[in-house]
Write a protein that holds these residues in place. Structure first.
Motif, PDB file in Angstrom:
ATOM      1  N   ASP A 216       0.826  -1.208   0.000  1.00 27.93           N
ATOM      2  CA  ASP A 216       0.000   0.000   0.000  1.00 27.93           C
ATOM      3  C   ASP A 216       0.856   1.252   0.000  1.00 27.93           C
ATOM      4  N   LEU A 217       1.982   1.189   0.681  1.00 24.84           N
ATOM      5  CA  LEU A 217       2.826   2.360   0.868  1.00 24.84           C
ATOM      6  C   LEU A 217       3.677   2.664  -0.352  1.00 24.84           C
ATOM      7  N   LEU A 218       4.085   1.657  -1.102  1.00 26.66           N
ATOM      8  CA  LEU A 218       5.021   1.840  -2.212  1.00 26.66           C
ATOM      9  C   LEU A 218       4.525   2.810  -3.258  1.00 26.66           C
ATOM     10  N   SER A 220       2.587   5.384  -3.011  1.00 26.87           N
ATOM     11  CA  SER A 220       2.643   6.746  -2.505  1.00 26.87           C
ATOM     12  C   SER A 220       4.085   7.243  -2.427  1.00 26.87           C
ATOM     13  N   LEU A 221       5.013   6.332  -2.087  1.00 26.51           N
ATOM     14  CA  LEU A 221       6.417   6.725  -2.049  1.00 26.51           C
ATOM     15  C   LEU A 221       6.933   7.021  -3.442  1.00 26.51           C
ATOM     16  N   GLU A 222       6.532   6.181  -4.400  1.00 24.22           N
ATOM     17  CA  GLU A 222       6.955   6.418  -5.781  1.00 24.22           C
ATOM     18  C   GLU A 222       6.384   7.713  -6.314  1.00 24.22           C
ATOM     19  N   GLY A 223       5.127   7.987  -5.940  1.00 20.79           N
ATOM     20  CA  GLY A 223       4.505   9.235  -6.374  1.00 20.79           C
ATOM     21  C   GLY A 223       5.207  10.438  -5.792  1.00 20.79           C
ATOM     22  N   GLY A 224       5.646  10.303  -4.510  1.00 18.50           N
ATOM     23  CA  GLY A 224       6.350  11.409  -3.873  1.00 18.50           C
ATOM     24  C   GLY A 224       7.700  11.658  -4.506  1.00 18.50           C
ATOM     25  N   ALA A 225       8.354  10.532  -4.952  1.00 17.34           N
ATOM     26  CA  ALA A 225       9.672  10.680  -5.558  1.00 17.34           C
ATOM     27  C   ALA A 225       9.578  11.441  -6.881  1.00 17.34           C
ATOM     28  N   GLU A 226       8.457  11.232  -7.615  1.00 16.37           N
ATOM     29  CA  GLU A 226       8.279  11.924  -8.873  1.00 16.37           C
ATOM     30  C   GLU A 226       8.053  13.412  -8.641  1.00 16.37           C
TER      31      GLU A 226
END
Length: 226
Positions: A216-218, A220-226
């Motif tokens: 579930d968290l991955l 959102s983390l990928e989106g934040g990195a972008e």
């Protein structure tokens, strides 16, 4: 939990357990043998007053049958229980043993013929599991949770049908082969609730929960990195 909005696919159930090896060490030899045994807290919800009605019906057919009641509770409830035993004319065939140490209590069960547990409400049925681990056939009211937990090895009676409960107890007392068959079914169920099995499942559920949280968290983390 579902009613509060939790997603059902995220809900998992794990059960309590017992030390199966410990119950194998319990020795019933030398203990006073009872035809019936009850063990748990002395409280109306545990069916203790049903128990007296049931046993009076058993004694009507088997006058020498003896019942042991093991457990403590509120003094007022105990006095009411004693009064009902006396009123039913059962003082000579029902022993109130009070609270006993584990080995004494489980030894009493192991030396018995049938375990009676007419509890009216249970979330699991630990007393039944312990009696099963002692190798003693058990009769109980047919509560919904038992159908999930004890798929075999337990004789279930429609709630509050004391005559049917008593007839079943009498049948078991008179039929050693049937007692042995119920005992065998119970001993096949018990190992799944050994602490080692319970802990293994708990660890599996924890790993599953962690993996789901990471999944579930991955994004959102990928989106934040972008």
């Amino acid at each position: 939990l579902e009613g509060m909005g939790f997603r059902s696919e995220r809900l998992e159930v794990n059960y309590p357990g017992i030390d199966v090896g410990y119950f194998r060490t319990i020795n019933g030899a030398g203990k006073k043998s009872y035809d019936g045994v009850f063990l748990w807290r002395l409280h109306p919800s545990k069916g203790i007053f049903d128990l007296i009605e049931i046993w009076s019906l058993v004694v009507a057919r088997a006058p020498h049958a003896r019942l042991a009641i093991v457990g403590g509770g509120d003094e007022g409830v105990r006095k009411e229980l004693e009064a009902r035993i006396g009123a039913a004319g059962l003082s000579s065939c029902v022993d109130l043993l009070g609270t006993l140490g584990d080995e004494e209590a489980f030894g009493t069960i192991k030396a018995g013929q049938v375990f009676l547990f007419p509890s009216r409400e249970e979330g699991f049925g630990m007393a039944i599991l312990e009696a099963m681990a002692c190798g003693v056939p058990t009769v109980a009211w047919d509560l919904p949770v038992y159908r999930e937990v004890f798929t075999a090895g337990l004789v279930r009676i429609p709630p509050l049908r004391c005559n049917a409960f008593a007839e079943t107890v009498i049948g078991l007392l008179q039929d050693a082969d049937r007692r042995a068959a119920v005992r065998l079914e119970a001993m096949e169920i018990v190992p799944r609730y050994d602490w080692r099995q319970v802990v293994a499942r708990e660890m599996s559920l924890i790993r599953k929960a962690v993996a789901a949280a990471r999944s579930d968290l991955l994004p959102s983390l990928e989106g934040g990195a972008e």
